[in-house]
Structure formats: C-alpha cells, structure tokens
Scaffold this motif. Sequence first.
Motif, short mmCIF file in Angstrom:
data_model
loop_
_atom_site.label_atom_id
_atom_site.label_comp_id
_atom_site.label_asym_id
_atom_site.label_seq_id
_atom_site.Cartn_x
_atom_site.Cartn_y
_atom_site.Cartn_z
N ASP A 136 0.50 -1.06 -0.27
CA ASP A 136 0.39 0.52 -0.08
C ASP A 136 0.39 1.60 -0.24
O ASP A 136 0.48 2.23 0.50
N LYS A 140 5.10 4.14 -5.99
CA LYS A 140 6.58 2.87 -6.04
C LYS A 140 6.89 3.46 -7.51
O LYS A 140 6.11 3.76 -8.61
N GLU A 193 2.08 -3.73 -10.50
CA GLU A 193 1.57 -3.17 -11.28
C GLU A 193 0.52 -2.16 -11.24
O GLU A 193 1.01 -1.22 -11.73
N ASP A 194 1.13 -1.23 -9.91
CA ASP A 194 0.33 0.40 -9.56
C ASP A 194 1.49 1.07 -9.80
O ASP A 194 2.43 2.23 -9.21
#
Length: 220
Positions: A136, A140, A193-194
């Motif tokens: 979370d 990133k 992915e993010d």
Amino acid sequence: MKNKIAIAIDGPAAAGKSTVAKLVAEQMGYIYVDTGAMYRAITYVTIKNNISPDNSSAILNELKKSDITLTKEFDVFINGENVTDEIRSNEVTQLVSKIASIPEVRKEMVQRQQQLVRNRGIVMDGRDIGTHVIPDAEVKIFLIASVDERAIRRHSENKNKGIPSDVEKLKIEIAQRDKQDMERVTSPLKKAEDAIEIDTTQLSIKDVVNQIIKIVEQEV
Ligand code: CDP
Ligand code: CDP
C-alpha cells in the motif's frame, strides 16, 4: 503540515536504487532502509559460520539470532559487529540471491521490514517492496537500466574504490543475479502493477531524483 508517505523503490541490480533512494530520503527528511543490506547480512553470517547454503533451517536459525541494524549513516551491524564493508564482498554478492530465495528467510525479513514501515516517512529499496513489503505504498517506483549501463556503473564504482573490476564479468554476474531474483518462487523481482517505471539508462542521478520528487510531491 505535509502528509508523510511510504516510497517503495524496486528494480534489478545496479539500477541506481540505493543512490537515488538515499537522496530522495534526504530531500524529504525521511528514513532510508536498504533491504538488500539485510539479505547481504544473513548471507555474510551463513558464510562466516560455514553453513551450507542448502541448509535452510540452520540459516533461519542464525537469522533469528541475528539482530541486523541499519544506521542513519548507512552502516550495517549484526549483533553489534560492524559489517558494512564485509557484506559488499564478492563472496557475499555471489551467494546472496540463493539465500534470498529461501521462503522462510524472506518471511522473517519481510516481517522485520514491515515493522519499520509502521510510521510513514520512509524510503525503502529492494526487489519486492512494492509487491510484498509495502503493497500500500503511496509511491512505487521501478528503476531499470540496460545491463551494459549497469555493469559500467558498477565498474566505475569499483575503480573509484580501488577494487579490481572487469566489465564483462560484471555483466554476467548482474544478469545471473537478475535471473535468479526474477525466477525465484517467493516474492520474485517484479514491477508492481501500480509502480511507475523509470528507465535510467540515459539519465543522471539528479534527473532520476527530480523525477521521483515530482511524483512524491503529488502525494504529500
Ligand atoms: O545493490 P545490489 O543491486 O547489488 O543488490 P542489493 O540491493 O544489495 O541486494 C542484494 C540481493 O538481495 C539481491 O540480488 C536479491 O537477491 C536480494 N534482495 C531481495 O531478494 N529482496 C530485497 N527486497 C532486497 C534484496
Ligand atoms: O542500489 P542499486 O544496486 O540499484 O544501484 P546503486 O548502487 O545505487 O547504483 C550503482 C551505481 O550507479 C552507483 O555508483 C551510482 O552512482 C551509479 N548511478 C549512475 O551512474 N546513474 C544513475 N542514474 C544512477 C546510479
């Protein structure tokens, strides 16, 4: 007052993670955690105690007894012994990906790392930070660069330190370590992915830091 966040920086060997992460942490007034140093520390302990790299339970046992401390000055201590230089040796570099592939070792490391994240205001770099340690994380980043460029970077770093170095050998070593890190079963090296990918091949350290700070500024 600004919001304090967690910044995860992942990527393959010598992509510039630790250099950039330290500078981002300094600029933000955040703490920096080098998770690679923790895997290097248990690898050093394994070698020092003559434990077979295949003996996972003995390695885990040693890890449980090892208090690994990362200081603000970027020194690394194991049970009070300063191993900052020792954990960067060729011997450790060659073995670390094998030790880091042991699932029980990863589980213990991830737990220790997650304790450090409880208070935000942290930049953590590694291989699985965005995917497993801080899924979370508000920011990133996945840093990449060509293998040639990464080998050249490590080579000039070695030369500056007066360490004998061979670019072709470095290329092979880096590619092998990336392969091992990407192919392991437990939390392999992978872009979340993010995550935002930055190819640093043609970028200076300052360029990369500025790009990350811009991304961070949108979150705080
Ligand atoms: O700085 P360098 O790219 O040489 O590597 P490092 O960040 O010191 O990490 C050394 C090794 O530890 C990596 O090649 C991985 O095998 C392992 N590692 C990991 O599995 N997970 C992390 N979060 C950090 C490092
Ligand atoms: O932590 P990681 O293994 O990803 O890489 P690093 O140890 O931070 O960086 C490896 C070398 O590349 C260092 O000597 C950095 O100064 C250099 N570097 C660079 O020349 N250009 C960049 N954009 C980033 C790092």
